[in-house]
Design a protein around this motif. Structure first.
Motif, PDB file in Angstrom:
ATOM      1  N   PHE A   1      23.302  31.114  32.636  1.00 51.75           N
ATOM      2  CA  PHE A   1      22.279  30.577  32.614  1.00 51.75           C
ATOM      3  C   PHE A   1      22.029  29.035  32.288  1.00 51.75           C
ATOM      4  O   PHE A   1      21.039  28.610  32.808  1.00 51.75           O
ATOM      5  CB  PHE A   1      21.164  31.184  31.578  1.00 51.75           C
ATOM      6  CG  PHE A   1      20.911  32.699  31.668  1.00 51.75           C
ATOM      7  CD1 PHE A   1      20.140  33.010  32.523  1.00 51.75           C
ATOM      8  CD2 PHE A   1      21.514  33.300  30.809  1.00 51.75           C
ATOM      9  CE1 PHE A   1      19.628  34.282  32.769  1.00 51.75           C
ATOM     10  CE2 PHE A   1      21.205  34.876  31.104  1.00 51.75           C
ATOM     11  CZ  PHE A   1      20.487  35.250  31.802  1.00 51.75           C
ATOM     12  N   GLY A   2      23.193  28.464  32.109  1.00 47.33           N
ATOM     13  CA  GLY A   2      23.109  26.926  31.955  1.00 47.33           C
ATOM     14  C   GLY A   2      24.210  26.390  32.998  1.00 47.33           C
ATOM     15  O   GLY A   2      24.164  25.142  32.953  1.00 47.33           O
ATOM     16  N   THR A   3      24.744  26.973  33.789  1.00 47.99           N
ATOM     17  CA  THR A   3      25.556  26.463  34.786  1.00 47.99           C
ATOM     18  C   THR A   3      25.687  27.466  36.166  1.00 47.99           C
ATOM     19  O   THR A   3      25.002  28.427  36.121  1.00 47.99           O
ATOM     20  CB  THR A   3      27.160  26.404  34.433  1.00 47.99           C
ATOM     21  OG1 THR A   3      28.031  25.680  35.257  1.00 47.99           O
ATOM     22  CG2 THR A   3      27.593  27.899  34.104  1.00 47.99           C
ATOM     23  N   GLU A   4      26.076  26.595  37.235  1.00 45.24           N
ATOM     24  CA  GLU A   4      25.967  27.531  38.436  1.00 45.24           C
ATOM     25  C   GLU A   4      27.119  28.376  38.753  1.00 45.24           C
ATOM     26  O   GLU A   4      28.152  27.655  38.992  1.00 45.24           O
ATOM     27  CB  GLU A   4      25.666  26.140  39.809  1.00 45.24           C
ATOM     28  CG  GLU A   4      24.461  25.659  39.872  1.00 45.24           C
ATOM     29  CD  GLU A   4      23.255  26.629  40.223  1.00 45.24           C
ATOM     30  OE1 GLU A   4      23.745  27.788  40.754  1.00 45.24           O
ATOM     31  OE2 GLU A   4      22.116  26.438  39.568  1.00 45.24           O
ATOM     32  N   LYS A   5      27.039  29.394  38.317  1.00 43.33           N
ATOM     33  CA  LYS A   5      28.240  30.337  38.724  1.00 43.33           C
ATOM     34  C   LYS A   5      27.736  31.792  38.597  1.00 43.33           C
ATOM     35  O   LYS A   5      27.849  32.564  37.842  1.00 43.33           O
ATOM     36  CB  LYS A   5      29.192  30.139  37.381  1.00 43.33           C
ATOM     37  CG  LYS A   5      30.554  31.177  37.385  1.00 43.33           C
ATOM     38  CD  LYS A   5      31.431  30.323  38.364  1.00 43.33           C
ATOM     39  CE  LYS A   5      32.574  31.193  38.455  1.00 43.33           C
ATOM     40  NZ  LYS A   5      33.926  30.461  39.174  1.00 43.33           N
TER      41      LYS A   5
ATOM     42  N   PRO B   1      22.408  28.136  26.618  1.00 46.47           N
ATOM     43  CA  PRO B   1      21.011  28.998  27.423  1.00 46.47           C
ATOM     44  C   PRO B   1      21.852  30.357  27.197  1.00 46.47           C
ATOM     45  O   PRO B   1      20.908  31.363  27.056  1.00 46.47           O
ATOM     46  CB  PRO B   1      20.943  28.574  28.740  1.00 46.47           C
ATOM     47  CG  PRO B   1      21.242  26.813  28.707  1.00 46.47           C
ATOM     48  CD  PRO B   1      22.349  27.052  27.807  1.00 46.47           C
ATOM     49  N   ASP B   2      23.010  30.605  27.292  1.00 44.46           N
ATOM     50  CA  ASP B   2      23.536  31.985  27.191  1.00 44.46           C
ATOM     51  C   ASP B   2      23.329  32.679  25.734  1.00 44.46           C
ATOM     52  O   ASP B   2      23.226  33.634  25.696  1.00 44.46           O
ATOM     53  CB  ASP B   2      25.002  32.080  27.875  1.00 44.46           C
ATOM     54  CG  ASP B   2      25.168  31.625  29.284  1.00 44.46           C
ATOM     55  OD1 ASP B   2      24.085  31.817  29.884  1.00 44.46           O
ATOM     56  OD2 ASP B   2      26.148  30.817  29.608  1.00 44.46           O
TER      57      ASP B   2
ATOM     58  N   GLY C   1      34.684  39.249  24.625  1.00 46.55           N
ATOM     59  CA  GLY C   1      35.228  37.983  25.579  1.00 46.55           C
ATOM     60  C   GLY C   1      34.473  37.950  26.839  1.00 46.55           C
ATOM     61  O   GLY C   1      33.902  38.799  27.603  1.00 46.55           O
ATOM     62  N   ASP C   2      35.026  36.679  27.453  1.00 47.24           N
ATOM     63  CA  ASP C   2      34.238  36.260  28.739  1.00 47.24           C
ATOM     64  C   ASP C   2      32.773  36.464  28.541  1.00 47.24           C
ATOM     65  O   ASP C   2      31.811  37.017  29.355  1.00 47.24           O
ATOM     66  CB  ASP C   2      34.899  36.924  29.962  1.00 47.24           C
ATOM     67  CG  ASP C   2      36.160  36.348  30.318  1.00 47.24           C
ATOM     68  OD1 ASP C   2      36.531  35.640  29.908  1.00 47.24           O
ATOM     69  OD2 ASP C   2      36.477  36.952  31.464  1.00 47.24           O
ATOM     70  N   ILE C   3      32.069  35.517  27.706  1.00 47.15           N
ATOM     71  CA  ILE C   3      30.658  35.633  27.300  1.00 47.15           C
ATOM     72  C   ILE C   3      29.932  34.753  28.263  1.00 47.15           C
ATOM     73  O   ILE C   3      29.019  35.165  28.726  1.00 47.15           O
ATOM     74  CB  ILE C   3      30.345  35.151  25.938  1.00 47.15           C
ATOM     75  CG1 ILE C   3      31.434  35.897  24.699  1.00 47.15           C
ATOM     76  CG2 ILE C   3      29.145  35.107  25.392  1.00 47.15           C
ATOM     77  CD1 ILE C   3      31.525  37.333  24.790  1.00 47.15           C
TER      78      ILE C   3
ATOM     79  N   ASP D   1      21.003  35.895  21.492  1.00 48.15           N
ATOM     80  CA  ASP D   1      20.327  35.634  20.147  1.00 48.15           C
ATOM     81  C   ASP D   1      19.301  36.358  20.220  1.00 48.15           C
ATOM     82  O   ASP D   1      18.642  37.064  19.295  1.00 48.15           O
ATOM     83  CB  ASP D   1      20.361  34.214  19.803  1.00 48.15           C
ATOM     84  CG  ASP D   1      19.927  34.102  18.162  1.00 48.15           C
ATOM     85  OD1 ASP D   1      20.624  34.666  17.328  1.00 48.15           O
ATOM     86  OD2 ASP D   1      19.029  33.285  17.801  1.00 48.15           O
ATOM     87  N   GLU D   2      18.548  36.447  21.215  1.00 42.23           N
ATOM     88  CA  GLU D   2      17.103  36.997  21.409  1.00 42.23           C
ATOM     89  C   GLU D   2      16.929  38.400  21.699  1.00 42.23           C
ATOM     90  O   GLU D   2      16.021  39.011  21.410  1.00 42.23           O
ATOM     91  CB  GLU D   2      16.195  35.982  22.602  1.00 42.23           C
ATOM     92  CG  GLU D   2      15.879  34.713  21.965  1.00 42.23           C
ATOM     93  CD  GLU D   2      15.176  33.816  23.069  1.00 42.23           C
ATOM     94  OE1 GLU D   2      15.159  34.668  24.433  1.00 42.23           O
ATOM     95  OE2 GLU D   2      14.993  32.677  22.964  1.00 42.23           O
ATOM     96  N   LEU D   3      18.188  38.994  22.047  1.00 39.64           N
ATOM     97  CA  LEU D   3      18.138  40.047  22.299  1.00 39.64           C
ATOM     98  C   LEU D   3      18.289  40.937  20.776  1.00 39.64           C
ATOM     99  O   LEU D   3      18.510  40.518  19.841  1.00 39.64           O
ATOM    100  CB  LEU D   3      19.374  40.799  23.019  1.00 39.64           C
ATOM    101  CG  LEU D   3      19.560  40.271  24.474  1.00 39.64           C
ATOM    102  CD1 LEU D   3      21.038  40.586  25.243  1.00 39.64           C
ATOM    103  CD2 LEU D   3      18.418  40.958  25.406  1.00 39.64           C
TER     104      LEU D   3
END
Length: 231
Positions: free
Chosen positions: A13-17, A63-64, A50-52, A69-71
């Motif tokens: 959510f915070g990077t283009e991937k 953002p991730d 892992g690989d969060i 955290d909100e879940l």
């Protein structure tokens, strides 16, 4: 109160991937969120193997972290993956979580967390798959030591250990014997792991008992992005 686990959320959510370019990963964050909210209650614990996040720094991963955290869930326990480039020292990560009021995220690193009578233990692990680069002996030994420290912490608290790794200790005919020796030393009976992706790779993953340890693959695409109930 229940215990769940899933690996390889690969959030970005915070990077283009984008992960949608890979078969089987279309809309995976939507699928994961829907399944998570259907299954997990506010008092439950979830282990993330892992690989969060694809974020290269903790700021990029923020953002991730906030999304997780909100879940639902009282605790989300994070194991390091090979793509978690944001990973820092335990002190710095804890300070970052506190600074940004990420109250449900906890780092599993040279420690363990109690869940009822069980100790949630783990570390990243290291490669043993024929398709990857040869294992670096120093890194492998360090990961085995970290796992031993985590398991020792559980023993000291008189907790039955449950192990969560990112890399598989066994894959097809390949084994990371240093990691396995630690599992045997502490009489571990169950180990969950991620990292393995795609049907062509899934078919070589070990799901079942090998040398006294039951192995369980929980990478996101293998479990259709549905958190798996452990207890």
């Amino acid at each position: 109160m229940s215990l769940f686990a899933i690996g390889d959320t690969h959030l970005s959510f915070g990077t283009e991937k984008p992960m949608d370019i890979f078969a089987g990963w279309e809309n995976h964050t939507r699928i994961l969120k829907e399944a998570w909210c259907d299954l997990i209650r506010p008092e439950d614990t979830v282990v993330l193997a892992g690989d969060i996040s694809w974020g290269m720094t903790m700021e990029e991963a923020l953002p991730d972290f906030r999304w997780l955290d909100e879940l639902p869930g009282a605790s989300k326990i994070i194991v390091k993956g090979n793509h978690d480039y944001w990973w820092l020292t335990m002190k710095k990560m804890q300070e970052f979580m506190e600074q940004h009021q990420l109250k449900t995220l906890k780092i599993l690193h040279n420690n363990c967390y109690a869940y009822e009578d069980f100790g949630i233990c783990g570390t990243r692990g290291w490669v043993n798959m024929d398709t990857e680069e040869p294992a670096n002996a120093k890194v492998s030994a360090r990961e085995a030591q970290r796992l031993d420290v985590s398991l020792t912490a559980a023993v000291q608290q008189h907790l039955t250990p449950l192990v969560f790794l990112h890399y598989p200790p066994v894959y097809g005919a390949s084994c990371n014997y240093e990691i396995q020796e630690v599992l045997w030393k502490h009489h571990v009976t169950d180990c969950w792991y991620g990292h393995v992706h795609g049907r062509s790779m899934h078919r070589y993953a070990i799901n079942g008992e090998r040398d006294g340890v039951h192995y369980h693959l929980i990478s996101g695409d293998y479990v259709d992005f549905i958190p798996q109930k452990i207890r």
